[in-house]
Scaffold this motif. Structure first.
Motif, short mmCIF file in Angstrom:
data_model
loop_
_atom_site.label_atom_id
_atom_site.label_comp_id
_atom_site.label_asym_id
_atom_site.label_seq_id
_atom_site.Cartn_x
_atom_site.Cartn_y
_atom_site.Cartn_z
N UNK A 105 -3.56 -8.33 -1.94
CA UNK A 105 -5.02 -8.33 -2.05
C UNK A 105 -5.61 -9.64 -1.55
N UNK A 106 -5.06 -10.75 -2.02
CA UNK A 106 -5.63 -12.04 -1.64
C UNK A 106 -5.26 -12.46 -0.22
N UNK A 107 -4.20 -11.89 0.31
CA UNK A 107 -3.86 -12.15 1.72
C UNK A 107 -4.94 -11.55 2.62
N UNK A 108 -5.37 -10.34 2.29
CA UNK A 108 -6.44 -9.70 3.06
C UNK A 108 -7.73 -10.51 2.94
N UNK A 109 -8.08 -10.92 1.72
CA UNK A 109 -9.31 -11.69 1.50
C UNK A 109 -9.25 -13.02 2.23
N UNK A 110 -8.12 -13.69 2.16
CA UNK A 110 -7.97 -14.98 2.84
C UNK A 110 -8.12 -14.84 4.34
N UNK A 111 -7.54 -13.77 4.90
CA UNK A 111 -7.67 -13.57 6.34
C UNK A 111 -9.11 -13.26 6.74
N UNK A 112 -9.77 -12.37 6.02
CA UNK A 112 -11.12 -11.95 6.38
C UNK A 112 -12.15 -13.08 6.19
N UNK A 113 -11.98 -13.87 5.13
CA UNK A 113 -12.95 -14.92 4.86
C UNK A 113 -12.71 -16.19 5.67
N UNK A 114 -11.43 -16.53 5.87
CA UNK A 114 -11.12 -17.81 6.51
C UNK A 114 -10.32 -17.68 7.80
N UNK A 115 -9.94 -16.44 8.16
CA UNK A 115 -9.18 -16.16 9.40
C UNK A 115 -7.93 -17.03 9.51
N UNK A 116 -7.19 -17.12 8.42
CA UNK A 116 -5.96 -17.89 8.41
C UNK A 116 -4.86 -17.10 9.12
N UNK A 117 -4.29 -17.67 10.14
CA UNK A 117 -3.30 -16.97 10.96
C UNK A 117 -2.08 -16.53 10.17
N UNK A 118 -1.77 -17.27 9.14
CA UNK A 118 -0.61 -16.96 8.30
C UNK A 118 -0.69 -15.54 7.74
N UNK A 119 -1.93 -15.06 7.55
CA UNK A 119 -2.13 -13.74 6.95
C UNK A 119 -2.59 -12.70 7.98
N UNK A 120 -2.31 -12.94 9.24
CA UNK A 120 -2.77 -12.03 10.30
C UNK A 120 -2.14 -10.65 10.20
N UNK A 121 -1.00 -10.55 9.51
CA UNK A 121 -0.37 -9.24 9.33
C UNK A 121 -1.25 -8.30 8.51
N UNK A 122 -2.21 -8.88 7.79
CA UNK A 122 -3.09 -8.07 6.96
C UNK A 122 -4.47 -7.87 7.60
N UNK A 123 -4.53 -8.08 8.92
CA UNK A 123 -5.80 -7.93 9.63
C UNK A 123 -6.20 -6.47 9.79
N UNK A 124 -5.26 -5.57 9.62
CA UNK A 124 -5.54 -4.13 9.72
C UNK A 124 -4.48 -3.37 8.94
#
Length: 351
Positions: free
Chosen positions: A39-58
């Motif tokens: 859950x927070x990986x998706x939120x972190x990617x969408x809010x801050x575009x952290x590359x570490x969580x790019x697997x959760x971009x879709x």
């Protein structure tokens, strides 16, 4: 009970922190079995575009969190805040502790608009949002009608507004029930009943993007009007003696409240008790000064509805309870408790 400046600031900071926590915690609840990390990986990617969580971009996890849960939580925040603030204002405008956004006919007007939209297809040009838009138009139209009636034969006052609201509410309910009776469409009737129970399931970012600025700006406007709202509790005679005529302010506050409630109804259907219970509880604890009452009610209302929506999602397995039902189950006993407390009185004084 009064509240010092330092005390008010402390309470405000605590409630803001609790609101942020509520938003972040509530998105972890739902029927889909997702881990907190996902859950927070998706939120972190969408809010801050952290590359570490790019697997959760879709993907499915992304869609559940960012397209379904997160806008729903923000919608609950907006609706809860808007209804609570409008409840505070309505109680001051009509000088009645039992008032809320629905006492003056707004709820019945919204329901009538939704009923007409479902049964007769009016508002079809608005597409998938036709029922919500018709409900919004019904709420606004009812509010203007109440103001018009209250101003007949002289300037409106608190008593005339209540009586006009009750009369218009009864007429709207009768027309809506008559329409349901003559059409006799079971599918349409079921849709109307579900909508009038209230639901946040239809939350979308587009809808949140419309409601959020309306509620936020409306809350700031009412916060800036705390002096007039305080004067309204004293009555028209006292305010005129103090050199302030509240007639124009009362009409403007009615229109702005109706606008906020209309958008809330458009987004989530009819949800009662929020505008009644939250102002009561906050006023009993923190006093009657609207300079503090308005922002505190806004935060408490938002927090309350966020967790009420969480309850709707988790109480029934693989299903969802309409939020209007749960809020009423919670709100009615709380309201009875507040009413029987000997220390209760409008404005926090002893009754």
């Amino acid at each position: 009970m009064g509240l010092s400046t330092v005390g008010f600031t402390t309470v405000l900071i605590v409630l803001l922190a609790l609101l942020v926590f509520s938003v972040l915690a509530s998105i972890t609840f739902g029927n889909a079995d997702l881990s907190v990390k996902e859950v927070y990986s998706v939120v972190a990617y969408e809010l801050f575009h952290i590359r570490k969580f790019s697997d959760f971009a879709e993907g499915a996890v992304h869609d559940v969190v960012w397209i379904i849960r997160f806008p729903r939580v923000i919608l609950a925040l907006c609706v809860g805040m808007g209804l609570a603030v409008c409840g505070v204002v309505m109680q001051a405008v009509v000088k009645n502790p039992l008032a809320d956004p629905y006492v003056l006919g707004i709820s019945s007007g919204a329901s009538l608009g939704a009923t007409i939209g479902v049964l007769f297809g009016f508002g079809a040009l608005f597409g998938a949002n036709s029922v919500g838009v018709m409900a919004f138009l019904g709420a606004m139209g009812t509010s203007f009608l109440v103001l018009f009636i209250a101003n007949i034969g002289g300037r409106s006052n608190a008593g005339k507004l209540i009586l006009a609201g009750m009369a218009v509410s009864s007429v709207c309910s009768a027309i809506g029930n008559f329409a349901i009776y003559i059409v006799n469409n079971k599918n349409a009737t079921s849709e109307i009943m579900f909508w009038t129970m209230g639901s946040l399931a239809g939350a979308k970012w587009q809808r949140v993007g419309v409601l959020l600025p309306v509620v936020f700006i409306g809350t700031l406007i009412f916060w800036s009007q705390f002096r007039n709202l305080n004067l309204m509790l004293l009555g028209d005679e006292a305010s005129i003696t103090l050199g302030t005529d509240l007639h124009r302010a009362r009409n403007l506050y009615m229109i702005l409240s109706s606008l906020m409630v209309g958008f809330a109804v458009y987004a989530a259907g009819t949800i009662g008790f929020v505008g009644l219970i939250v102002p009561h509880a906050v006023r009993m604890i923190f006093g009657t000064d609207h300079r503090r009452l308005v922002p505190l009610c806004a935060l408490v209302g938002a927090i309350f509805l966020i967790w009420a929506d969480v309850g709707c999602r988790v109480i029934l397995k693989n299903s969802e309870m309409p939020i209007g039902i749960l809020v009423s189950i919670i709100g009615a006993p709380c309201f009875i408790y507040l009413m029987v407390r000997r220390s209760y009185g409008f404005g926090g004084g002893r009754g």
